[in-house]
Structures are given as structure tokens and as C-alpha cells.
Scaffold this active site. Sequence first.
Site, PDB file in Angstrom:
ATOM      1  N   HIS A  67       0.828  -1.206   0.000  1.00 22.50           N
ATOM      2  CA  HIS A  67       0.000   0.000   0.000  1.00 22.50           C
ATOM      3  C   HIS A  67       0.867   1.263   0.000  1.00 22.50           C
ATOM      4  O   HIS A  67       0.698   2.127   0.855  1.00 22.50           O
ATOM      5  CB  HIS A  67      -0.885   0.031   1.253  1.00 22.50           C
ATOM      6  CG  HIS A  67      -1.830  -1.106   1.376  1.00 22.50           C
ATOM      7  ND1 HIS A  67      -2.364  -1.520   2.584  1.00 22.50           N
ATOM      8  CD2 HIS A  67      -2.350  -1.939   0.431  1.00 22.50           C
ATOM      9  CE1 HIS A  67      -3.170  -2.536   2.372  1.00 22.50           C
ATOM     10  NE2 HIS A  67      -3.180  -2.826   1.085  1.00 22.50           N
TER      11      HIS A  67
HETATM   12  C1  FAD Z   1      -0.336  -7.300  -4.653  1.00 23.52           C
HETATM   13  C2  FAD Z   1      -1.206  -6.190  -4.164  1.00 23.52           C
HETATM   14  C3  FAD Z   1      -2.265  -6.476  -3.309  1.00 23.52           C
HETATM   15  C4  FAD Z   1      -3.082  -5.444  -2.845  1.00 23.52           C
HETATM   16  N1  FAD Z   1      -4.220  -5.753  -2.136  1.00 23.52           N
HETATM   17  C5  FAD Z   1      -5.138  -4.780  -1.895  1.00 23.52           C
HETATM   18  C6  FAD Z   1      -6.427  -5.101  -1.377  1.00 23.52           C
HETATM   19  O1  FAD Z   1      -6.769  -6.257  -1.136  1.00 23.52           O
HETATM   20  N2  FAD Z   1      -7.302  -4.074  -1.166  1.00 23.52           N
HETATM   21  C7  FAD Z   1      -6.972  -2.770  -1.406  1.00 23.52           C
HETATM   22  O2  FAD Z   1      -7.782  -1.885  -1.124  1.00 23.52           O
HETATM   23  N3  FAD Z   1      -5.748  -2.446  -1.897  1.00 23.52           N
HETATM   24  C8  FAD Z   1      -4.862  -3.422  -2.196  1.00 23.52           C
HETATM   25  N4  FAD Z   1      -3.675  -3.098  -2.790  1.00 23.52           N
HETATM   26  C9  FAD Z   1      -3.361  -1.675  -3.020  1.00 23.52           C
HETATM   27  C10 FAD Z   1      -4.156  -1.028  -4.160  1.00 23.52           C
HETATM   28  O3  FAD Z   1      -4.355  -1.924  -5.219  1.00 23.52           O
HETATM   29  C11 FAD Z   1      -3.385   0.224  -4.617  1.00 23.52           C
HETATM   30  O4  FAD Z   1      -3.307   1.128  -3.534  1.00 23.52           O
HETATM   31  C12 FAD Z   1      -4.080   0.950  -5.772  1.00 23.52           C
HETATM   32  O5  FAD Z   1      -4.259   0.087  -6.863  1.00 23.52           O
HETATM   33  C13 FAD Z   1      -3.227   2.155  -6.187  1.00 23.52           C
HETATM   34  O6  FAD Z   1      -3.872   2.824  -7.215  1.00 23.52           O
HETATM   35  P1  FAD Z   1      -3.131   3.922  -8.095  1.00 23.52           P
HETATM   36  O7  FAD Z   1      -4.135   4.413  -9.061  1.00 23.52           O
HETATM   37  O8  FAD Z   1      -2.461   4.872  -7.214  1.00 23.52           O
HETATM   38  O9  FAD Z   1      -1.980   3.141  -8.874  1.00 23.52           O
HETATM   39  P2  FAD Z   1      -2.062   1.848  -9.780  1.00 23.52           P
HETATM   40  O10 FAD Z   1      -3.375   1.177  -9.623  1.00 23.52           O
HETATM   41  O11 FAD Z   1      -0.831   1.075  -9.498  1.00 23.52           O
HETATM   42  O12 FAD Z   1      -2.027   2.421 -11.265  1.00 23.52           O
HETATM   43  C14 FAD Z   1      -0.908   2.949 -11.893  1.00 23.52           C
HETATM   44  C15 FAD Z   1      -0.996   2.588 -13.369  1.00 23.52           C
HETATM   45  O13 FAD Z   1      -0.084   3.383 -14.091  1.00 23.52           O
HETATM   46  C16 FAD Z   1       0.598   2.585 -15.038  1.00 23.52           C
HETATM   47  N5  FAD Z   1       1.888   3.244 -15.305  1.00 23.52           N
HETATM   48  C17 FAD Z   1       2.908   3.446 -14.442  1.00 23.52           C
HETATM   49  N6  FAD Z   1       3.914   4.114 -15.027  1.00 23.52           N
HETATM   50  C18 FAD Z   1       3.507   4.361 -16.299  1.00 23.52           C
HETATM   51  C19 FAD Z   1       4.114   5.025 -17.402  1.00 23.52           C
HETATM   52  N7  FAD Z   1       5.314   5.586 -17.305  1.00 23.52           N
HETATM   53  N8  FAD Z   1       3.430   5.075 -18.587  1.00 23.52           N
HETATM   54  C20 FAD Z   1       2.182   4.525 -18.694  1.00 23.52           C
HETATM   55  N9  FAD Z   1       1.579   3.874 -17.674  1.00 23.52           N
HETATM   56  C21 FAD Z   1       2.223   3.805 -16.484  1.00 23.52           C
HETATM   57  C22 FAD Z   1       0.725   1.249 -14.345  1.00 23.52           C
HETATM   58  O14 FAD Z   1       0.990   0.203 -15.258  1.00 23.52           O
HETATM   59  C23 FAD Z   1      -0.616   1.138 -13.643  1.00 23.52           C
HETATM   60  O15 FAD Z   1      -1.603   0.534 -14.462  1.00 23.52           O
HETATM   61  C24 FAD Z   1      -2.811  -4.099  -3.228  1.00 23.52           C
HETATM   62  C25 FAD Z   1      -1.747  -3.816  -4.081  1.00 23.52           C
HETATM   63  C26 FAD Z   1      -0.962  -4.845  -4.573  1.00 23.52           C
HETATM   64  C27 FAD Z   1       0.160  -4.519  -5.517  1.00 23.52           C
END
Ligand code: FAD
Length: 541
Positions: A468
Amino acid sequence: MMAQQPDIIVIGGGSAGAACASRLADAGQKVLLVEAGKSDKDLRSRIPALMANIVQTPDFDWCFQAEPDPSVGGRPDVWPAGKRLGGGSAINGMMFIRGHKWDYDHWAKLGATGWDYESCLPYFRRMEDNERGADHWRGTGGPIAVSEIRSKYQITEEWVKAVEEAGFPRSQDLNGEKAEGVDFIQLSQRSGLRWSAARGYLEKASPNLEILLETQVERIEVENGRVTGVSVRQNGEARTITSRYGVVLSAGALNTPRLLMLSGIGPAEELKKHGISTVLDLPGVGENLQEHPATHLVNSVNSRTLNDDAKGLAGIKQVMKMALKRSGALTTGIGHAQAFIRSREGLEAPNIQLAFSAFAFDITDKGNLALRSESSVSTLVGLMRPSSRGRVTLRSGNPETAPKISHMLLGNEDDVMQLVEGLQIARKIMGQPAISGDVTAEVRPNEELESREALSHYVRAATIPMYHPVGTAKMGAKSDPMAVVDADLKLHGIEGLWVADASVMPTLPAGNTNATAIMIGDKGSDHVLKAITEKASAMAA
Ligand SMILES: Cc1cc2nc3c(=O)[nH]c(=O)nc-3n(C[C@H](O)[C@H](O)[C@H](O)COP(=O)(O)OP(=O)(O)OC[C@H]3O[C@@H](n4cnc5c(N)ncnc54)[C@H](O)[C@@H]3O)c2cc1C
């Protein structure tokens, strides 16, 4: 490729980016969403229990590894990050939880004006289609399906009773009025299948939205203090795409600071080290990294658990159950019931999350997780408001190089003590009448470790990140030199650049972070839209 120049480019189609891009397109903006990963239309992502097969697989996960962490004996932990449309929500444990009202009110006090719980609540409600129905706190009809667990075990019900017997309240809904006490876990699922942010927001998105997959943004282009577009690499070919009003950066808490720094936005000293010319010296980029540390209590039991259902004929039955009824072991997320509790007096909100699973893993000699062969259960003990802070920096100016993640998961002694207290409570729960008759042994830490000192050694050896990461482009007032974006998510000092993802959270919420990241993307779209509309009127005048 879009015939017209897009109004706005969203970088990253993860939990927040999918929500933000789709809402902006619904509002009439021409949106180009650029995602480095592939589509999430893949059975390995859809079938919940296959999560174990996709985390740490480069086709789904950026597979980052942190620097050796001296606070956990020098172990270099893995820090997974989703690399698919849907981002983290395409590979995560699907636990759907918002966190405590206190956390959002705290954000507002820290300078994130307009992000108190009352202000975030309409977005939490509009994002969800909650199986439990709608009320003042919960929503129905939104893009994200929120469902009850479908892998049911008697021992989970017993654990819920045992938590009450141990003196903690039963909450009717941990995402509702009372985010404290014990309840069954809700999941981002529909009919037993994962419901990622991509599924919810992008599958039926407006025609105003175009998605470029397997395209990595290498640099955000800035001219005279204003964003003009992005440089991308797709199938090995580099090109630049311009946009009318700018860029929303939603690359996640590890990739967002990396991309800002690759674009010359970040601490000038750090940029200089890698030969990157400074576009804007912004010292907070990459700082303030926070992560939930968690340890486990594992017990062997004499009642049926998922460990039994994964074997031989029972395993085949579970495949049939999934195929015919969309229920059973294959629909399992990472936990089955959970409790938010205070481990000591004098706290303003719960500090510990206990997540109970009617299954348990062993850690193999190679450090991998393997389902235990005997009937077992585990209780994750997570610390919700750790004091320790880390940072994300660059290893080089090459966009192909992974970021450098430096964190001390247990860098604060009181954090260790709170985990010890949580572990003691988890043990006490397993000793309550509702469940104690099922317990045959304590596998980890093991009964002999009793003193706080002995347990603190166990915590240091057996604490891992909950995956997280947040906080690396934190939201805050301009007067805060470490703030990266303002309360409208606009980057301090550059026009046409917004950040909407987990990196803007000033502090961790008490709970898994996916719902909060989606809320940021969804609410963020309103802030971006307001700025674009104002800009458009100014241009027209
Ligand atoms: C293994 C795991 C288990 C988890 N379990 C839970 C759970 O059970 N419940 C829960 O609430 N949370 C859970 N989390 C946490 C939650 O999923 C994350 O906090 C959330 O997805 C973060 O969202 P975000 O939009 O900040 O980033 P992300 O969802 O990570 O999105 C970022 C996106 O940007 C893309 N990206 C990055 N750099 C570039 C670039 N340079 N060019 C183009 N695209 C790019 C990536 O490929 C990705 O698709 C878990 C996370 C993981 C990894």
C-alpha cells in the site's frame, strides 16, 4: 490514434487513472489514456484465487524490489505494483475498505482542504455498487461492484464471534457509519469474479475516451512552465503526443515520482545526480513514502479451511463450484473477515487492522509463499498509521530503469510495539470460547514466544509490506515546502499538470488503499474538469 488532439492525457489506467479518465470523458472531454501494461481481460486476473500466480509476474506487475531494509534485518522486500489496465486493482487482494473518517479529517487538517470525510463521502458513494444496498454512507449503481465473500468457512464466523468475546464491538458495516470493530470483508467482485477499476470504469466508457495500451510514458513535456504533452514509447518507437489542456498523472505511488523526476520535476540535487536538467526544483517529489507494515499469527486448526479445499478431489470440487455457482475457494480474496481495533488507550481512532483468513501459507526456503498442507488459519496484524517514512528516487535517468525505493518498514520502535500489541490481541482472540476448541497449535510466532521482547524479535523478522505505498507526491498547501500538489491536485509550480493517484495521500488511511485511490481519481476528475472549463472560458474570451 485519436484523429483530433486530445483535450487531456491521463497517464496510467490504474485504480485512480481509470476512474479519472472515464469521468472526464463522460463530462465531454476528449481523453487519451496511456497505459504501460496490457488489457486486464485475462482469466488470471479475473479469477480471484489466481492472484498468487500474477503478483511477481512481469506481465502483470512492475516487480519492483526495495533496497535492503535494515529495520527488518536487511531484507530487500518486493514491492509489487500492477502493470495492466486497472493497475493495482487488476492484481490486488480485492479487499474493499475505505479507512476511517478520522484519516480524511486529518488530511484536511494537514492542508488538503476539501478532502475531509464529509467532502470525500459523495465520491465513495458514487463509485460503488454495493451488494448491501445504499444508505447515507453507501452507494448503489456506481461502476465498482462491492460484494460479500463467497468462500465461506464456519471458522470465519467463529472468529467474528471470538473478536466480540475478546471485547471489541461488532460493526454492521466497516465502510459505513462505524469503521471500528469486526465484520466480514467486502470485496471488489461481481458474481465471484474480480471487478477491477478497468472493468468498472473503462469497459463501457464514453466514445470520448481512447486507450493506448502497452505504451510507456517516458517524459512529461513542459514548455515555459506549462505542460504540452508526453513523450511515449510504444513497440520500441518513441513519439510525442500533445494535448490541449495538459496531463493527469496517475502512475501510482512508485511510478509517479519516478516519471516526475525523469521529466525534470523533483529535488534539484537528485536530478543533477542523473544528468537530468531541472524543469522545476520540487523537493517533496518522492519523499514522504509510507507503507502499512504487517505481521501474521498462524494457527493450525481441526476444522475445515481453504488449505483442505485446495487438495486433490476437494480442489476439483472447488473448480466445479466456481464454474457452476461462482462460489467457493477460487473466489477467495486475501481475507475473509476483519477488525479495526485500538491496541492501547488514548488513541483517536483504531491503529490496528486484523484480517482473518481461513487459510495460511508457509514461507519456503526460497522466500515464496506456499499454501500449508494442513488445516490452518492466519490473522494478519497490520499497523495502520506507521511513523516511518521512506523515499523513492532514481537509479538512473533511463526510463527503463526501476526506481530506487528506500524504506525502513519498522524504522520506529513504537511502530514495532504497536504490532506486538496487535499480535497479543490476535492471540487473545484465538483463545476465546467461540474458536479456541478448533485451535490445535500456534504455528507462528509459536506459543513459547511470550514476552514483549521475544515478540518484538518475531515482528522484526516476520513483518512485510502490505503493498500500500502512498504519499510520494503529497497534497498540501503551497506554504508546505514538501507538498507536491495543491488541494485541487494541481502540481505546485507548473500549469496543466495534475496528479491523481495514491501518491497524493498525505498519510495512509486505516485500511487497504484501493477504494481510497479510486475515490481520488473520481473526485480528482471534478477538480481537473473545473480547471479545464475555466481555462476554456478564458481562451474563448
Ligand atoms: C499485490 C497487491 C495487493 C493489494 N491488495 C489490496 C487489497 O486487497 N485491497 C486494497 O484496497 N488495496 C490493495 N492493494 C493496493 C491497491 O491496489 C493500490 O493502492 C491501488 O491500486 C493504487 O492505485 P493507483 O491508481 O495509485 O496506482 P495503480 O493502480 O498502481 O495504477 C498505476 C498505473 O499506471 C501505469 N503506469 C505506471 N507508469 C507508467 C508510465 N510511465 N506510462 C504509462 N503507464 C504507467 C501502471 O501500469 C498502472 O496501471 C494491493 C496492491 C498490490 C500490488
